[in-house]
Design a protein around this motif. Sequence first.
Motif, short mmCIF file in Angstrom:
data_model
loop_
_atom_site.label_atom_id
_atom_site.label_comp_id
_atom_site.label_asym_id
_atom_site.label_seq_id
_atom_site.Cartn_x
_atom_site.Cartn_y
_atom_site.Cartn_z
N THR A 1 -7.25 -9.61 9.43
CA THR A 1 -6.26 -8.55 9.27
C THR A 1 -6.65 -7.50 8.24
OG1 THR A 1 -5.08 -10.11 7.91
CG2 THR A 1 -4.18 -9.69 10.10
N VAL A 2 -7.75 -7.67 7.61
CA VAL A 2 -8.13 -6.64 6.66
C VAL A 2 -9.58 -6.24 6.88
CG1 VAL A 2 -8.55 -6.17 4.24
CG2 VAL A 2 -6.49 -7.35 4.92
N ASN A 3 -9.81 -4.97 6.86
CA ASN A 3 -11.18 -4.51 6.94
C ASN A 3 -11.84 -4.70 5.59
OD1 ASN A 3 -10.77 -3.82 9.49
ND2 ASN A 3 -10.96 -1.60 9.20
N ASN A 4 -13.06 -5.02 5.63
CA ASN A 4 -13.73 -5.23 4.36
C ASN A 4 -14.17 -3.94 3.70
OD1 ASN A 4 -13.44 -7.94 3.99
ND2 ASN A 4 -15.13 -8.42 5.36
N LEU B 1 -13.57 -0.19 2.51
CA LEU B 1 -12.45 0.69 2.17
C LEU B 1 -12.58 1.95 2.99
CD1 LEU B 1 -10.15 0.56 0.07
CD2 LEU B 1 -11.47 2.27 -1.17
N THR C 1 0.28 5.74 0.00
CA THR C 1 -0.22 6.12 1.31
C THR C 1 0.84 5.85 2.36
OG1 THR C 1 -2.26 5.22 0.53
CG2 THR C 1 -2.17 5.88 2.83
N THR D 1 -9.63 7.76 2.41
CA THR D 1 -8.82 7.83 1.20
C THR D 1 -9.38 8.84 0.22
OG1 THR D 1 -10.03 5.89 0.55
CG2 THR D 1 -7.74 5.57 1.19
N SER D 2 -10.66 9.11 0.36
CA SER D 2 -11.21 10.08 -0.58
C SER D 2 -11.71 11.33 0.13
CB SER D 2 -12.34 9.45 -1.39
OG SER D 2 -13.28 8.91 -0.50
N GLU E 1 0.81 -1.21 0.00
CA GLU E 1 0.00 0.00 0.00
C GLU E 1 0.85 1.26 0.00
OE1 GLU E 1 -3.04 0.28 -0.55
OE2 GLU E 1 -3.52 -1.86 -0.44
N MET F 1 -6.79 0.44 6.58
CA MET F 1 -6.76 -0.54 5.51
C MET F 1 -6.29 -1.89 6.02
SD MET F 1 -5.15 1.23 2.25
CE MET F 1 -5.59 2.75 1.54
N ILE F 2 -5.30 -1.85 6.85
CA ILE F 2 -4.71 -3.09 7.34
C ILE F 2 -4.67 -3.01 8.85
CG2 ILE F 2 -2.67 -4.55 7.30
CD1 ILE F 2 -2.06 -2.74 4.64
#
Lengths: 848, 409
Positions: free
Chosen positions: B148-151, B153, B119, B157-158, B110, B128-129
Amino acid sequence: MAPPVQSQRLPPPSQPSGKGEVGELKTQLRQLAGSRAPGAEDLKRELYKKVISYMTIGIDVSSLFSEMVMCSATSDIVLKKMCYLYVGNYAKVHPDLALLTINFLQKDCQDEDPMIRGLALRSLCSLRVKNLVEYLVGPLRTGLQDSNSYVRTVAAIGALKLYHISPSTCIDSDFPVALKALMMHDPDAKVVASCLSSLQEILTLEGSASEEASKERELLLSKPVIYFLLNRIREFSEWAQCLVLDLVSKYVPSESSEIFDIMNLLEDRLQHANSAVVLATINVFLHLTISMADVHQQVYERIKAPLLTLVGSGSSEQSYAVLSHLHLLVMRAPILFSSDYKHFYCRYSDPSYVKKLKLEMLTAVANESNTYEIVTELSEYAANVDVLIARESIRAVGKIALQQYDVNAIVDRLLQFLEMEKDYVTAETLVLVKDLLRKYPQWSQDCIAVVGNVSSKNVEEPKAKAALVWMLGEYSQDMLDAPYILESLIDSWDEEDSAEVRLHLLTAVTKCFFKRPPETQKALGAALAAGLADAHQDVHDRALFYYRLLQHDVSVAERVINPPKQAVSVFADTQSSEVKDRIFDEFNSLSVIYQEPSYMFIDKEHRGPFEFSEDIGALASGASPDNSVLPSQRVEASDNDLLLSASEKEDNRGTATNGSLSYSAPDYNGSSTALVSHSPSSTVNTAAVSGAPPTASISQPIIEIDDLLGLGPVMTTTPTPALKLNSKTVLDPATFQRKWGQLPIALTQDYSLTAQGVASLTSPQVLLRHMQGHLIQCIASGGQPPNFKFFFFAQNSEAPSGAGFFLVECLVNTSSSKAHVKVKADEARLSQDFAVLFQSALEKFGVS
Amino acid sequence: MIHLFREVMLEKQWMGQQVDRSICVWFWEQAFPARDSYKVPSVIASPAHYLLHIVREGITFLACTQYEMSPLLGIEFLCRVANVLSDYLGGLNEDLIKDNFVIVYQLLDEMMDSGFPLTTEPNILKEMITPPNIVSRMLSVVTGGSSTVNNILPGATSSNVPWRASDLKHVNNEVYVDLVEEIDATVNRDGFLVKCEVYGEVHVNSRLSGVPELTLSFSNPSILNDIRFHPCVRFRPWEAHQVLSFVPPDGAFKLMSYRVKKLKNTPIYVRPQLSSDAGVCQVNILVGMRNDPGKPIDSIALKFTFPQSVVSSDLTANHGSVDVLTHKACTWSIGRIPKDKAPCLTGTLTLESGQDCLREFPTILVGFKIMGVAMSGLKIDKLDLQNLGYRPYKGFRALTQAACYEIRI
């Protein structure tokens, strides 16, 4: 600088258990592939983790490829990520298997989750398998129009990756146009930034091939684009800001009000926490104002504080990089920094490379008002535990003295150094005192008194010893025991290893002889005798030359050997101002840290099209008009050329094989006409002498020695085994490249060219032919005025085939009239002899 | 691509052309003769590549490039990678990285793509992680689900405030502001203070819900010489009123850093005296307080390395402990200066035979710490919070420590 060495692939670290475990993993993965049992996902994850960690430590797990792909049909994102990673790593090695992954990656590109869409697209683009590009175009195009900015960012960078795999596909699919549209209209700054970076790279690479692309690239630098980006600069991430700033630094504003607008807009960037942003901003400022002298000066004032802060804060690595840039600015405008000299004081904990930079800057900023403080500070370093820095700081003191500030006090300090009785301090100081005396002869009385007390026994280093001997010779009339010190040094002639010192001894004793003949006569005789018997060519020649000269007429000899000298006003600078300007143009780049402009160290393929190549193969073919000629054929061709020219130059070869010739026949007014005048950093009087080198007619009858010198016995000379070059040597480029990579540099030298040489060097071929006539072959050459680069080689005729090669890299700059030569040799001990041959060959170029 | 700890621990290729691992071998050959990589300049040229490296906690981060580039971009990025990794893993060492390969790869993925940094804000990366903390590990065990990862987003980021997630919720709302200052000073052989500077940082640890607007003002901002801000700080208010106005990222971050030039005094003085005679050098070092900063000075320690010519030493102190290590490094830990006496180190150094007096002189590095005081005199006036529906807890601290306080003998 060296040609790129082909890297050899290292064998993966041997792991005895590796093979078996990979096999085990394989069966386990296979079992899991179709399983939908609860907990299977967790098991898979464990296995994947193992695979990845094997991959990381370097075990080849590519044999698991098909199993990994089979298991990848999963909804678990972590599994997916690991799988992407694996696929990305091995797809290049197994292009056929990579096809298997396309299907599931394409499917993932349409996933609901933008994260998965993005990751899949990224992995798809990272496969880098050429025959799969057709599957790339579709997902990329949809990716660029995705509703989520993350996916668009990935797609924008993906377009660049596509270009790297297959430029034509990328251009044909109109991706540059799409990128540009996206760049100007996308609401998300990140997308804009990645479009910009991709677009820039594609257009730069494409620009060298097609005119359209280079026009497009120009358009990137147009006012609307630049303003558009500048107005949004605060939205960009810090890295994207660097990118934009880099672009802006290439923009040429049409009027000065624009310059001020841009500078006002960017001023706050100087306070950014990221040093890369600050440096990029400074670069913009410097470039924008370069033609406006007064504003440029103000810019210096403005950027001073941020730079100094950056040096003080941050990690040592950052501060080194910033310091290098500061170094460049200080060297350009020392006056502006003269009040900040305290920032350049060395800290105890600084690494020595940082201290060295600081010392140079301290030297540069010294002026009337701060010299006292700076020299006091430097003197403290002289007693430093760090010997290297102690030496450097003494040199720095000397340099400041040569800048003419406060010489009085500095001379006192230097003389105090001599009283510290530490070997290296004494050695460095002696060299400096010598330089000082050459510039300020009026200080001789003070210096001589102290220097006279330095016992020559304590001085071991050749340079220092040479300096001491020079002073003994030069001021022998003021130093009572000079003849006797010299005499004792001559008595231990055989123990003196350095030829430089022996040369100086000869000169010094001769000079002493002119001033105090009765006391020195015996020493002179002994010195000449020892010199004539010396195995070193230069020492022998000089002894012979002095001897003949003295024999001819003592007063003439005095005029030649000890003419009245003028004080040196300025010592030569090592780097031409042109080079310094080039480096300045490349502010905020690696050049600044290497202190060389990038054309001297960056490979051709990574540069613009107009600069010459470092790649030997490319060079050889570039030198011939027909690009299809293979390098090896090219070498054969030049070999034929050589045979022709060698027979034409029969005479030359006759002398070259004459046994002991290492000089070309000298002419007394030669120093002005020769293309190359070798300039060692020795003293003035040696230079005066070497202007008239002795003839190399050693094979002539035995020499009579004049009774004046009190020498009865007849001296015979043992000719030194001089080097002969093989006239029919062959070396293919690959071997050359390998050798170049392996061998250490045996010798580096700078020659300066004179007008005739420069004038005839219109293309590399001219010099190339010339050198072939001297049995030195060219394997590759390139460049355009003013910079040429050559790779030569030659072979010792006595060496068996495949050995005894000399490799030469020669950089010629016609505008500064300099040739920089690096020699590498199979037999390093012969490299000095070879350098002499090489020099004499160069000398004839342009003259004959 | 990064490379760690003599053996390659991990590498990542971002560009098309693969860079061979043999470059690392080359790098170590360069670094090895210098014993520790600290002595290798952070940017060096190999035959085929240009290498940038930084060293953090014994781990070397190495990047290589074939292109001309801005060296600071590379170095700054490597620093960022090191920071993010140590933030994520709770430290930096070989085991931690080996245990968390997958996380590290995800992060690197990332942080950069195709040679272009993406990022690097820790806050966004964390969305994100998920960091490998105990909670998430527990969760994954309990639920057995993906961890370990969010589903989703991250919205940030925007968002327009890229350093902050859009909807944060904290149970305890609190914000801490720390002033951390470091003194750099050099005292020369004649006892003059040659240089004295303070480099300071304002650290903020914010745990606030929603999107708070913070305003921080100083009572004496004019003493600040050169300032650098976190990207969240707005420049206009600073230029106009010398007020820091910002929307903070969540968690700990460095709000600004500054430099104060030309301080007149240091809080403690060190008076060394060396006199040598007939191969023996008498040492006498006196330490005392100069102007009382109002708070106790802690962990005072003096360090110096004996010159080569010293063969043995016999040093004692009337307060604190003296340690002499085999490689001639001497540490005198004083701690706090007692009220009744001035700490003093006395003793002799024996020089190697043939040396009458000491010709190389050591440099003493002084360390100390003062809690509760910013030596530059910078004072925080007030911190205002707006855009909140609650009253958070506000905390302020200050700390001064010696960074590079050296005394040449």
